[in-house]
Design a protein around this motif. Structure first.
Motif, mmCIF file in Angstrom:
data_model
loop_
_atom_site.group_PDB
_atom_site.id
_atom_site.type_symbol
_atom_site.label_atom_id
_atom_site.label_comp_id
_atom_site.label_asym_id
_atom_site.label_seq_id
_atom_site.Cartn_x
_atom_site.Cartn_y
_atom_site.Cartn_z
ATOM 1 N N ILE A 1 4.362 8.586 13.594
ATOM 2 C CA ILE A 1 3.150 7.833 13.908
ATOM 3 C C ILE A 1 2.118 8.195 13.541
ATOM 4 O O ILE A 1 1.071 7.746 13.137
ATOM 5 N N SER A 2 1.895 9.530 13.399
ATOM 6 C CA SER A 2 0.908 10.520 12.961
ATOM 7 C C SER A 2 0.695 10.013 11.361
ATOM 8 O O SER A 2 -0.571 9.816 10.829
ATOM 9 N N TYR A 3 1.653 9.924 10.709
ATOM 10 C CA TYR A 3 1.627 9.219 9.222
ATOM 11 C C TYR A 3 1.022 8.029 9.008
ATOM 12 O O TYR A 3 0.283 7.738 8.283
ATOM 13 N N ILE B 1 0.745 -1.464 -0.093
ATOM 14 C CA ILE B 1 -0.009 0.202 -0.220
ATOM 15 C C ILE B 1 0.782 1.293 -0.067
ATOM 16 O O ILE B 1 0.335 2.359 0.005
ATOM 17 N N GLY B 2 2.139 1.171 0.286
ATOM 18 C CA GLY B 2 2.849 2.297 0.134
ATOM 19 C C GLY B 2 4.371 2.011 0.522
ATOM 20 O O GLY B 2 4.732 0.895 0.574
ATOM 21 N N LYS B 3 5.370 3.269 0.571
ATOM 22 C CA LYS B 3 6.643 3.040 0.941
ATOM 23 C C LYS B 3 6.892 4.190 2.073
ATOM 24 O O LYS B 3 6.504 5.230 2.120
ATOM 25 N N LEU C 1 -1.289 5.272 6.365
ATOM 26 C CA LEU C 1 -1.056 3.932 6.314
ATOM 27 C C LEU C 1 -2.233 3.289 7.001
ATOM 28 O O LEU C 1 -2.463 2.042 6.662
ATOM 29 N N LYS C 2 -2.776 3.947 8.003
ATOM 30 C CA LYS C 2 -4.140 2.952 8.661
ATOM 31 C C LYS C 2 -3.610 1.753 9.441
ATOM 32 O O LYS C 2 -4.344 1.028 9.616
ATOM 33 N N GLY C 3 -2.415 1.944 10.043
ATOM 34 C CA GLY C 3 -1.740 0.804 10.465
ATOM 35 C C GLY C 3 -0.598 1.002 11.278
ATOM 36 O O GLY C 3 0.352 2.071 10.522
ATOM 37 N N ASP C 4 0.074 0.408 12.004
ATOM 38 C CA ASP C 4 1.350 0.548 12.425
ATOM 39 C C ASP C 4 2.301 -0.425 11.988
ATOM 40 O O ASP C 4 2.070 -1.503 11.337
#
Length: 418
Positions: free
Chosen positions: A351-353, A246-248, A358-361
């Motif tokens: 963490i905010s990002y 979903i991303g980098k 990302l909607k997850g850690d």
């Protein structure tokens, strides 16, 4: 008595004879083609996948034989197949030796395929083949995996298996790339609580404004390198959610993930922060963790609060403003305060990002949080993946200083230039 003795001898000889037949299917080293890397690319025909084999030449090494001295260190074969398990037989139509996955070290997937919703159907074939070890490293390449393998041409360490082993091992020690094996991918995907990080790499260079970035706030391909070295770059992570990319995140963000995660073993993080006494310069520091993080979950109506205490051990390796920290305790206090604020800010921004984008850690936060629940059923009802983005997260950094370089005391600038 004699009959009994004869029976014992017959049984003994039969057992010895049967044991000698255990090597009937044994094959010599030079009869197998050992695949050390598999590349997977998307194909324009639905249900098909492009498979690339990176085959190592066992005769080329530190103790070269006369036969292997003039041979290439590797062989690359690309074919179109239904999956990368059955493709072995197809590959043997052009490779004389039996293709083996016994020494498979890396699985390389193109970013295009990793972002495909059907990627999870392809990757789960790795759970079926007994020769594919769960310890194999998972790499996502910016370009096609076939191109990444072909363009990856190390100059000094020409043995492909050794080059990949050293690059990945050192990258994980410095925190530039994540610890990313197949076992972790399947574990995180099936738990459906955290995000999985795979190694991000490329052989393609991308233009980047050097003035706007730090040494580690980069992705693979963005480091501007000159000379005759290999084009391959390993830095940053590909982020997976529920088996799909979903991303980098950059090397710096990967390092933050490692420092927030007790399960990572990051040993040698060298980075730079602004000098609090002269903003024209930056301090070079070495960051490590001698103690584990502490986590706390505060249940509240509507929005839970997560507190993370991160103890850091820092060694300062430069002093561009020539403060002489080792001899000035007041300056050390100011430095500690400045670094604490700067590091906590970076942690909170990341963490905010992860919560908003990302909607997850990315740091396996659900693992230490499980102990806050009495039963597994309570944890599952909490639904960590959906709850984390709305949670209030607070990071508290505590710094303990080590040495201030090999030579702690510096001369005064006025005396040097007098």
């Amino acid at each position: 008595m004699k009959l009994h003795s004869k029976m014992i001898k017959v049984i003994f000889l039969t057992a010895v004879t049967l044991s000698l037949s255990g090597c009937w299917d044994h094959k010599e080293l030079d009869e197998k083609a050992y695949v050390i890397g598999i590349g997977l690319d998307k194909h324009n025909v639905e249900g098909k996948v492009k498979v690339t084999y990176l085959i190592a030449n066992p005769e080329v090494g530190s103790q070269q034989t006369a036969g292997g001295a003039n041979e290439p260190p590797q062989e690359i074969v690309t074919i179109v197949a239904d999956d990368f398990i059955s493709s072995r037989n197809t590959a043997n139509t052009v490779v004389a030796k039996e293709i083996s996955y016994d020494l498979l070290r890396v699985l390389i997937v193109s970013e295009e395929l990793a972002r495909d919703p059907d990627f999870i159907r392809i990757i789960y074939s790795a759970t079926k083949d007994r020769e594919i070890k769960r310890s194999a490293q998972f790499i996502v390449s910016r370009e096609n995996a076939a191109d990444f393998i072909k363009n990856n041409k190390p100059k000094i360490e020409t043995r492909p298996h050794k080059f990949l082993e050293l690059m990945i091992e050192r990258g994980q020690e410095t925190g530039m790339i994540p610890e990313a094996d197949l076992n972790g991918f399947f574990r995180v995907t099936e738990s459906d609580a955290d995000l999985y990080l795979a190694i991000y790499a490329t052989t393609e260079k991308i233009e980047k404004d050097e003035a706007q970035t730090t040494d580690d706030d980069l992705l693979a391909g963005e480091i501007q390198v000159e000379g005759t070295t290999n084009n391959a770059q390993f830095i940053g992570s590909a982020v997976f959610k529920e088996g799909k990319m979903i991303g980098k995140i950059t090397g710096e963000e990967t390092r933050i993930s490692s420092l927030l995660d007790n399960t990572w073993n990051t040993e040698d993080i060298l980075t730079a922060f602004k000098d609090p006494f002269d903003e024209r310069y930056k301090l070079s520091i070495r960051v490590s963790q001698k103690r584990e993080n502490k986590y706390k979950l505060i249940h509240a109506k509507g929005r839970p609060t997560i507190e993370i205490d991160v103890p850091l051990f820092i060694e300062v390796y430069s002093d561009p403003s020539m403060i002489n920290y080792a001899k000035n305790r007041e300056k050390v206090k100011e430095l500690k305060k400045s670094l604490t604020v700067a590091i906590e800010k970076k942690f909170m921004e990341f963490i905010s990002y992860t919560q908003q984008e990302l909607k997850g850690d990315t740091f396996d936060l659900s693992i230490p949080m499980r102990k806050e629940f009495a039963t597994l059923k309570e944890f599952r009802e909490f639904d960590w993946m959906k709850t984390y983005p709305d949670a209030k997260v607070k990071v508290n950094v505590s710094i303990r200083f080590g040495e201030f370089g090999r030579q702690s005391k510096l001369p005064k600038l006025e005396e040097v230039r007098d």
